[in-house]
Design a protein around this motif. Sequence first.
Motif, PDB file in Angstrom:
ATOM      1  N   SER A   1     -12.861 -10.684   0.103  1.00 50.39           N
ATOM      2  CA  SER A   1     -13.379 -10.530  -1.244  1.00 50.39           C
ATOM      3  C   SER A   1     -14.905 -10.626  -1.219  1.00 50.39           C
ATOM      4  O   SER A   1     -15.493 -11.166  -0.270  1.00 50.39           O
ATOM      5  CB  SER A   1     -12.803 -11.630  -2.139  1.00 50.39           C
ATOM      6  OG  SER A   1     -13.286 -12.893  -1.734  1.00 50.39           O
TER       7      SER A   1
ATOM      8  N   TYR B   1       2.658   1.756  -3.351  1.00 54.75           N
ATOM      9  CA  TYR B   1       1.740   2.237  -4.394  1.00 54.75           C
ATOM     10  C   TYR B   1       1.531   3.738  -4.272  1.00 54.75           C
ATOM     11  O   TYR B   1       1.641   4.485  -5.257  1.00 54.75           O
ATOM     12  CB  TYR B   1       0.406   1.498  -4.279  1.00 54.75           C
ATOM     13  CG  TYR B   1      -0.694   2.064  -5.158  1.00 54.75           C
ATOM     14  CD1 TYR B   1      -0.782   1.721  -6.508  1.00 54.75           C
ATOM     15  CD2 TYR B   1      -1.641   2.943  -4.639  1.00 54.75           C
ATOM     16  CE1 TYR B   1      -1.784   2.241  -7.307  1.00 54.75           C
ATOM     17  CE2 TYR B   1      -2.641   3.469  -5.432  1.00 54.75           C
ATOM     18  CZ  TYR B   1      -2.710   3.115  -6.757  1.00 54.75           C
ATOM     19  OH  TYR B   1      -3.707   3.637  -7.553  1.00 54.75           O
TER      20      TYR B   1
ATOM     21  N   ARG C   1       0.827  -1.209   0.000  1.00 57.29           N
ATOM     22  CA  ARG C   1       0.000   0.000   0.000  1.00 57.29           C
ATOM     23  C   ARG C   1       0.862   1.259   0.000  1.00 57.29           C
ATOM     24  O   ARG C   1       0.639   2.192  -0.790  1.00 57.29           O
ATOM     25  CB  ARG C   1      -0.923   0.008   1.228  1.00 57.29           C
ATOM     26  CG  ARG C   1      -1.829   1.232   1.312  1.00 57.29           C
ATOM     27  CD  ARG C   1      -2.671   1.206   2.574  1.00 57.29           C
ATOM     28  NE  ARG C   1      -1.843   1.330   3.775  1.00 57.29           N
ATOM     29  CZ  ARG C   1      -2.326   1.288   5.014  1.00 57.29           C
ATOM     30  NH1 ARG C   1      -3.619   1.089   5.217  1.00 57.29           N
ATOM     31  NH2 ARG C   1      -1.513   1.408   6.054  1.00 57.29           N
TER      32      ARG C   1
ATOM     33  N   GLN D   1      -7.123   8.051  -6.690  1.00 51.27           N
ATOM     34  CA  GLN D   1      -6.818   6.649  -6.999  1.00 51.27           C
ATOM     35  C   GLN D   1      -7.957   5.772  -6.477  1.00 51.27           C
ATOM     36  O   GLN D   1      -8.665   6.151  -5.536  1.00 51.27           O
ATOM     37  CB  GLN D   1      -5.460   6.238  -6.419  1.00 51.27           C
ATOM     38  CG  GLN D   1      -5.222   6.642  -4.976  1.00 51.27           C
ATOM     39  CD  GLN D   1      -5.915   5.756  -3.975  1.00 51.27           C
ATOM     40  OE1 GLN D   1      -6.025   4.545  -4.194  1.00 51.27           O
ATOM     41  NE2 GLN D   1      -6.414   6.329  -2.888  1.00 51.27           N
ATOM     42  N   PRO D   2      -8.167   4.594  -7.076  1.00 49.38           N
ATOM     43  CA  PRO D   2      -9.380   3.807  -6.787  1.00 49.38           C
ATOM     44  C   PRO D   2      -9.241   2.782  -5.663  1.00 49.38           C
ATOM     45  O   PRO D   2     -10.228   2.128  -5.327  1.00 49.38           O
ATOM     46  CB  PRO D   2      -9.625   3.090  -8.119  1.00 49.38           C
ATOM     47  CG  PRO D   2      -8.248   2.857  -8.665  1.00 49.38           C
ATOM     48  CD  PRO D   2      -7.421   4.047  -8.233  1.00 49.38           C
ATOM     49  N   HIS D   3      -8.064   2.606  -5.096  1.00 46.94           N
ATOM     50  CA  HIS D   3      -7.826   1.458  -4.230  1.00 46.94           C
ATOM     51  C   HIS D   3      -8.001   1.736  -2.740  1.00 46.94           C
ATOM     52  O   HIS D   3      -8.365   0.824  -1.984  1.00 46.94           O
ATOM     53  CB  HIS D   3      -6.423   0.898  -4.480  1.00 46.94           C
ATOM     54  CG  HIS D   3      -6.187   0.463  -5.889  1.00 46.94           C
ATOM     55  ND1 HIS D   3      -6.832  -0.601  -6.459  1.00 46.94           N
ATOM     56  CD2 HIS D   3      -5.383   0.985  -6.860  1.00 46.94           C
ATOM     57  CE1 HIS D   3      -6.431  -0.745  -7.714  1.00 46.94           C
ATOM     58  NE2 HIS D   3      -5.554   0.212  -7.980  1.00 46.94           N
ATOM     59  N   TYR D   4      -7.724   2.946  -2.268  1.00 42.31           N
ATOM     60  CA  TYR D   4      -7.677   3.201  -0.832  1.00 42.31           C
ATOM     61  C   TYR D   4      -8.495   4.431  -0.474  1.00 42.31           C
ATOM     62  O   TYR D   4      -8.464   5.448  -1.184  1.00 42.31           O
ATOM     63  CB  TYR D   4      -6.229   3.390  -0.360  1.00 42.31           C
ATOM     64  CG  TYR D   4      -5.339   2.212  -0.701  1.00 42.31           C
ATOM     65  CD1 TYR D   4      -5.471   1.009  -0.017  1.00 42.31           C
ATOM     66  CD2 TYR D   4      -4.397   2.301  -1.716  1.00 42.31           C
ATOM     67  CE1 TYR D   4      -4.674  -0.073  -0.325  1.00 42.31           C
ATOM     68  CE2 TYR D   4      -3.595   1.217  -2.039  1.00 42.31           C
ATOM     69  CZ  TYR D   4      -3.737   0.026  -1.345  1.00 42.31           C
ATOM     70  OH  TYR D   4      -2.955  -1.043  -1.665  1.00 42.31           O
TER      71      TYR D   4
ATOM     72  N   ARG E   1      -8.757  -7.355   3.752  1.00 40.85           N
ATOM     73  CA  ARG E   1     -10.108  -7.119   3.284  1.00 40.85           C
ATOM     74  C   ARG E   1     -10.641  -8.367   2.598  1.00 40.85           C
ATOM     75  O   ARG E   1      -9.980  -8.955   1.740  1.00 40.85           O
ATOM     76  CB  ARG E   1     -10.114  -5.929   2.318  1.00 40.85           C
ATOM     77  CG  ARG E   1     -11.500  -5.540   1.844  1.00 40.85           C
ATOM     78  CD  ARG E   1     -11.428  -4.321   0.952  1.00 40.85           C
ATOM     79  NE  ARG E   1     -10.890  -3.172   1.680  1.00 40.85           N
ATOM     80  CZ  ARG E   1     -10.664  -1.985   1.119  1.00 40.85           C
ATOM     81  NH1 ARG E   1     -10.889  -1.818  -0.162  1.00 40.85           N
ATOM     82  NH2 ARG E   1     -10.182  -0.997   1.834  1.00 40.85           N
TER      83      ARG E   1
END
Length: 292
Positions: free
Chosen positions: A267, A31, A28, A54-57, A265
């Motif tokens: 799925s 990135y 993380r 950004q889409p991840h966090y 996390r």
Amino acid sequence: MASPGYGKRSAPGQNPPRADDFAHLPAREAYLARLVDRLPEGAAMDTKTLAREQPHYGQQAVRSALNRLSVAGHLRRVRERVDGDRTQWVFRTYFSRTPRDDAWWSRFLTVGDTDGSADTGPDGTTGPAQVHPDERPHPRVNRSPAYRALAALGLADPRLALSARDCDSLEPLAAQWLARGAGTAYLTTALTAGLPPAVHSPAAFVHRRLADKMPPERTGEPTAPVTRIVECTDCRTPSRPQALLGGLCRACRAGASDAPPPRARLSPQAVHRHAARVRASVRPNPSARQPH
């Protein structure tokens, strides 16, 4: 005071970009460090903006990651005076792809002089930068602090990149600033603040600012002007650089050490499986004998 955006400022003397610059960081943090490293000078890099870009966090994850990047020696947050003649302050984040230790950050944020060190790691060790043999620099000439400050302007803002000849010709003016009590950090801030969108002649522009904004000669006891206040990366409490180990104040360091590691996390498929098991456990069994 300007609205908080923590505009990016590149720390001086960084090693050239490499594919493994952030390999020592968790996924993380690596990135987000790569994302910040690609941002242009002055770009907002506060928690809310980075979470949106950004889409991840989300914001909480970004905040935790920035704290860990601070502890790893990659960034520090500060408040800086826009101009020596004005009282407006702005929020900025100094970022270095090359990790620095607390002593380096303290020296840079206090006096602006880093001794040209580009290869100091967070543990304080030094070593030669890994470059191709054909790209090894020539032995370094012992330059004055004024010359080094001028040469580093292009790192603070690419619009003010100067040639070696430019630095030689402007060095006497910059030296007068330092002789009058302006540190190299103050000099850099005064020269880079409020730049126009394009600077067609950096040398002429810097010469004009050095001449027009020359600080007065000191009289009486020397008192250095306060132009930069360092903040805790997490809670933004102002403090001395020496007290912010890893860029965090004592309270935030204690909270970070007690915090449990982030949980993985699940799925969507795992969530559905768990929900199905819970529903099955509470559903009445039709084959069970009912009492009369």
